[in-house]
Scaffold this motif. Structure first.
Motif, PDB file in Angstrom:
ATOM      1  N   GLY A  25       0.799  -1.215   0.000  1.00  0.00           N
ATOM      2  CA  GLY A  25       0.000   0.000   0.000  1.00  0.00           C
ATOM      3  C   GLY A  25       0.826   1.256   0.000  1.00  0.00           C
ATOM      4  O   GLY A  25       1.544   1.553  -0.952  1.00  0.00           O
ATOM      5  N   ASN A  60      -2.167  -0.898  -3.569  1.00  0.00           N
ATOM      6  CA  ASN A  60      -3.152  -0.936  -2.488  1.00  0.00           C
ATOM      7  C   ASN A  60      -3.914  -2.270  -2.506  1.00  0.00           C
ATOM      8  O   ASN A  60      -5.115  -2.335  -2.780  1.00  0.00           O
ATOM      9  CB  ASN A  60      -4.116   0.242  -2.579  1.00  0.00           C
ATOM     10  CG  ASN A  60      -3.477   1.525  -2.101  1.00  0.00           C
ATOM     11  OD1 ASN A  60      -3.421   1.790  -0.913  1.00  0.00           O
ATOM     12  ND2 ASN A  60      -2.950   2.316  -3.032  1.00  0.00           N
ATOM     13  N   TYR A 120      -7.692  -1.068  -5.404  1.00  0.00           N
ATOM     14  CA  TYR A 120      -7.578   0.387  -5.294  1.00  0.00           C
ATOM     15  C   TYR A 120      -8.762   1.061  -5.983  1.00  0.00           C
ATOM     16  O   TYR A 120      -9.163   0.658  -7.073  1.00  0.00           O
ATOM     17  CB  TYR A 120      -6.272   0.856  -5.921  1.00  0.00           C
ATOM     18  CG  TYR A 120      -6.126   2.364  -5.976  1.00  0.00           C
ATOM     19  CD1 TYR A 120      -6.085   3.112  -4.801  1.00  0.00           C
ATOM     20  CD2 TYR A 120      -6.043   3.035  -7.186  1.00  0.00           C
ATOM     21  CE1 TYR A 120      -5.957   4.492  -4.835  1.00  0.00           C
ATOM     22  CE2 TYR A 120      -5.910   4.419  -7.233  1.00  0.00           C
ATOM     23  CZ  TYR A 120      -5.866   5.137  -6.058  1.00  0.00           C
ATOM     24  OH  TYR A 120      -5.743   6.500  -6.098  1.00  0.00           O
ATOM     25  N   SER A 142      -5.107   5.531   2.149  1.00  0.00           N
ATOM     26  CA  SER A 142      -4.344   4.520   1.434  1.00  0.00           C
ATOM     27  C   SER A 142      -4.163   3.361   2.385  1.00  0.00           C
ATOM     28  O   SER A 142      -4.192   3.527   3.599  1.00  0.00           O
ATOM     29  CB  SER A 142      -2.996   5.087   1.012  1.00  0.00           C
ATOM     30  OG  SER A 142      -2.194   4.126   0.389  1.00  0.00           O
ATOM     31  N   LEU A 143      -3.963   2.161   1.871  1.00  0.00           N
ATOM     32  CA  LEU A 143      -3.715   0.986   2.694  1.00  0.00           C
ATOM     33  C   LEU A 143      -2.471   1.188   3.541  1.00  0.00           C
ATOM     34  O   LEU A 143      -1.397   1.496   3.033  1.00  0.00           O
ATOM     35  CB  LEU A 143      -3.550  -0.239   1.793  1.00  0.00           C
ATOM     36  CG  LEU A 143      -3.070  -1.523   2.461  1.00  0.00           C
ATOM     37  CD1 LEU A 143      -4.045  -1.988   3.534  1.00  0.00           C
ATOM     38  CD2 LEU A 143      -2.862  -2.608   1.416  1.00  0.00           C
TER      39      LEU A 143
END
Length: 378
Positions: A92, A100, A118, A137-138
């Motif tokens: 990520g 991601n 994503y 975001s991850l």
């Protein structure tokens, strides 16, 4: 550095400058470490020798994994392991892949599966909050000991998602908590119970309780396995008024629920007596091999138009998922979501007409087809 349950140092693994996360194997004889190498966050494996000295296993390499029509080498700032030795990589934030997605490997580095996609679009669109996907975001990742549940954080969406292992070996998002488009549309974040401000990392103890590093406000929040808030702990010197240098982006949680705020160096040791038994590790979901059974199909005796209502009942050890129909020619239509009532088009012209019905479950097991007839009068 390696510490025992009393926080006494018992070993050291020599790693490159720029190492950002570590995930030990269940037997303690090896560990995966993420280091920044040539601009990429790459997981590497270190092994403990008979003399107790740790060294890099240069022969170990993670298998490339598929994403769309391409394959990628795994990257990720955050990694985790389960009690079976499987490795989970959060590909990520700040990776050169920018995918991601979460990638699962076995202990030998073989690709097992991946999950999460994503979302590319306007941050104000509902799709940027879609369950089972990541926007910005991850970040962190944590795994239950049995590997049946995986927890991820989204730094921009200020939320946690819980992913559960399915019968086919995939993972599905089954729970979310934290911000939503309705509660935090501008993604400003919060330190209130059950809400987050840039949750960079996450951990799980042996009871399955979940610990989330709430980075912007220098705070750790603790939850039950299904997201019920339990308590909050400040980790910055002046929390909740925190300067950038007092924030921590990483968290480590041991089996007993002691938590370490990595950058601030704070150890939050559990002091209350624990009376709960450690839950037994769950078996992985068993594959579904039983087909559904159609228990009744009812059609009208006569029809004066080209469409009829078919009433349907079916049983399954899980649940019927889809249904399809055909006319007397036997040409099947597409599978659609299962429903107890269907609108079915008859073939043209008056006369005796037939309807075939078939159902299947989510695993693809198909029932026997049932056939009914009626008279179309016009």
């Amino acid at each position: 550095k390696i510490f025992d349950s009393a926080q006494q140092q018992v070993g050291t693994i020599p790693v490159p400058k720029g190492a950002v996360d570590v995930a030990p194997a269940p037997d303690g004889t090896s560990a995966f470490v993420v280091s920044k190498i040539d601009g990429k966050y790459l997981p590497q494996r270190y092994v403990k020798g008979a003399d107790g000295v740790w060294s890099l296993d240069a022969s170990f390499k993670l298998q490339a994994f598929p994403y769309g029509d391409k394959s990628y080498s795994a990257e990720g700032m955050r990694i985790a392991t389960d009690a079976k030795g499987n490795l989970y990589v959060a590909d990520g934030v700040w990776t050169s892949n920018e995918l991601n997605t979460v990638v699962k490997f076995d202990s030998a580095g073989n690709y097992v599966t991946r999950f999460g996609e994503y979302v590319d679009g306007n941050p104000q669109d509902a799709s940027s909050w879609a369950q089972g996907r990541f926007y910005w975001s991850l970040g962190g990742i944590a795994v239950s000991a049995d590997g049946n549940s995986v927890y991820t954080t989204e730094i921009g969406n200020n939320r946690v998602q819980k992913w559960d292992l399915q019968e086919d070996g995939s993972y599905q998002s089954t729970k979310m908590w934290g911000a939503t488009q309705a509660t935090d549309p501008n993604r400003t974040g919060s330190s209130d119970p059950g809400e987050f401000a840039a949750p960079y990392d996450i951990g799980v103890d042996q009871w399955g309780d979940v610990y989330v590093m709430n980075t912007t406000v220098s705070q750790i929040q603790k939850f039950t396995p299904d997201g019920e808030w339990l308590l909050s702990m400040n980790t910055g010197k002046n929390a909740p008024t925190v300067t950038a240098g007092e924030r921590s982006h990483g968290i480590a949680v041991d089996a007993l629920g002691n938590a370490v705020s990595v950058e601030t160096g704070m150890v939050m040791r559990r002091t209350e007596a624990e009376t709960r038994d450690v839950p037994a590790m769950r078996d992985a979901p068993k594959p579904d091999t039983t087909a559904p059974t159609i228990t009744s199909v009812t059609v009208p005796e006569y029809a004066d138009a080209g469409t009829i209502t078919v009433q349907l009942a079916a049983s399954d050890d899980r649940a019927p998922a889809q249904v399809r129909v055909a006319d007397e020619s036997g040409d099947w239509g597409a599978w659609v979501d299962y429903a107890p009532e269907l609108q079915v088009a008859l073939s043209d012209g008056a006369g005796v007409k037939g309807v075939y019905v078939q159902v299947r479950d989510a695993a693809g097991n198909e029932s026997d087809a049932q056939y009914r007839t009626l008279l179309r009068r016009a």
